[in-house]
Design an enzyme around this catalytic site. Structure first.
Site, PDB file in Angstrom:
ATOM      1  N   HIS A 161       0.824  -1.206   0.000  1.00 42.99           N
ATOM      2  CA  HIS A 161       0.000   0.000   0.000  1.00 42.99           C
ATOM      3  C   HIS A 161       0.864   1.264   0.000  1.00 42.99           C
ATOM      4  O   HIS A 161       0.662   2.166  -0.810  1.00 42.99           O
ATOM      5  CB  HIS A 161      -0.925   0.005   1.215  1.00 42.99           C
ATOM      6  CG  HIS A 161      -1.868   1.156   1.207  1.00 42.99           C
ATOM      7  ND1 HIS A 161      -3.098   1.093   0.610  1.00 42.99           N
ATOM      8  CD2 HIS A 161      -1.747   2.416   1.674  1.00 42.99           C
ATOM      9  CE1 HIS A 161      -3.696   2.266   0.722  1.00 42.99           C
ATOM     10  NE2 HIS A 161      -2.897   3.087   1.374  1.00 42.99           N
ATOM     11  N   HIS A 177       3.100   6.161  -1.940  1.00 43.02           N
ATOM     12  CA  HIS A 177       3.706   7.313  -1.266  1.00 43.02           C
ATOM     13  C   HIS A 177       5.225   7.265  -1.372  1.00 43.02           C
ATOM     14  O   HIS A 177       5.913   7.845  -0.526  1.00 43.02           O
ATOM     15  CB  HIS A 177       3.305   7.323   0.212  1.00 43.02           C
ATOM     16  CG  HIS A 177       1.850   7.533   0.443  1.00 43.02           C
ATOM     17  ND1 HIS A 177       1.233   8.748   0.253  1.00 43.02           N
ATOM     18  CD2 HIS A 177       0.870   6.683   0.838  1.00 43.02           C
ATOM     19  CE1 HIS A 177      -0.054   8.634   0.525  1.00 43.02           C
ATOM     20  NE2 HIS A 177      -0.301   7.396   0.872  1.00 43.02           N
ATOM     21  N   LYS A 223      -4.984  10.896  -8.338  1.00 46.36           N
ATOM     22  CA  LYS A 223      -4.828  11.044  -6.887  1.00 46.36           C
ATOM     23  C   LYS A 223      -4.842  12.546  -6.628  1.00 46.36           C
ATOM     24  O   LYS A 223      -3.877  13.247  -6.944  1.00 46.36           O
ATOM     25  CB  LYS A 223      -3.510  10.414  -6.444  1.00 46.36           C
ATOM     26  CG  LYS A 223      -3.266  10.547  -4.947  1.00 46.36           C
ATOM     27  CD  LYS A 223      -3.047   9.188  -4.310  1.00 46.36           C
ATOM     28  CE  LYS A 223      -2.881   9.317  -2.811  1.00 46.36           C
ATOM     29  NZ  LYS A 223      -2.777   8.046  -2.148  1.00 46.36           N
TER      30      LYS A 223
END
Length: 290
Positions: A161, A177, A223
């Protein structure tokens, strides 16, 4: 750990020590160059239409030879290939992949950054001093598969993730990220950088900032606001998020820290004994008059 808007001094001190020890951090303008371009516009959640305020990629240069010459990055890049990005698609973990997970953890555990994090967690009674036990704790937090999508099999893990990124029902980007993954996805034309995010003109980032709020699309999905460290090593990110996760039993933890010149909130979501997600949110940087 109290959730206060104030700066957590103890954690800031530990993270600054780790920052100084991060010898594998890439140097802006030398080892890599970013091209910030324009400020991204507002995109509502769920919309996949974004004005492109950046015609060129975010990364104009990365010294890949240097990246791959460093053990932790080399193992890290191998891991990025091992995950299906769609949640609800059960992961098939091969023996080779299990081995790669372990080699990555062994590589980061050798670094001074991770040793510093381990010592601190032992001092707080949140980790065992035995390295094999600590490695097993890290494995559970970052690599143990769990159900993120209730309808599917074990389809997600903390590492996937945060560092790789996933898509939910093919409609929404989750995670992603990490700057190395962002760079590699951009190079393969899967990611399209749309511009930086900033509250006002005083908050405009610099090309040598190591923390960035940004907007992008990945395989056509937008995003609206993402955030990531830029140029820092995988061990630094993993150590920082591990500390925040292990010090708190909350489902969601927000900690405000000042690391180097960056004032930021570290956000960590828990998924049982594993990381649900974790990321930095930049508040301000010292080198600008905010």
């Amino acid at each position: 750990m109290a959730r206060s808007q104030g700066i957590n001094k103890e954690l800031s001190d530990v993270m600054n020590e780790m920052w100084k020890l991060d010898v594998n951090r890439m140097r802006p303008g030398i080892d890599y160059k970013i091209n910030l371009q324009g400020k991204a516009g507002f995109v509502s959640e769920g919309s996949n239409h974004a004005r492109d305020s950046a015609r060129a990629p975010l990364f104009s240069y990365v010294n890949e030879d240097k990246l791959k010459s460093m053990d932790t990055y080399d193992h890290f890049i191998k891991l990025l290939d091992n995950y299906e990005t769609s949640t609800g698609v059960a992961e098939q973990v091969t023996n080779e992949e299990l081995q790669e997970n372990n080699l990555f953890l062994e590589a980061i555990l050798k670094t001074e950054v991770m040793k510093c994090a381990h010592r601190y967690l032992v001092s707080k009674g949140r980790a065992q001093s035995d390295q094999a036990q600590f490695k097993s704790q890290l494995y559970d937090m970052w690599f143990r598969l769990y159900h993120r999508d209730r309808n599917g099999g074990e389809d997600s893990c903390g590492f996937e993730h945060v560092f790789v990124g996933e898509t939910k029902y093919g409609k929404e980007i989750m995670g992603l990220h990490n700057w190395v993954q962002f760079y590699l996805q951009e190079k393969h034309k899967h990611v399209d950088y749309k511009g930086y995010k900033a509250r006002d003109n005083k908050d405009t980032p610099d090309e040598d900032d190591h923390v960035l709020n940004l907007q992008f699309s990945w395989n056509g999905l937008v995003k609206p606001v993402g955030s990531c460290f830029i140029g820092v090593s995988p061990e630094f990110e993993l150590a920082l998020f591990t500390i925040v996760f292990l010090l708190s039993d909350e489902r969601v933890t927000n900690v405000t820290v000042k690391v180097d010149e960056y004032l930021m909130v570290i956000v960590v979501y828990r998924h049982g004994r594993s990381i649900g997600t974790s990321y930095p949110k930049m508040i301000s940087s010292n080198n600008r008059d905010l």
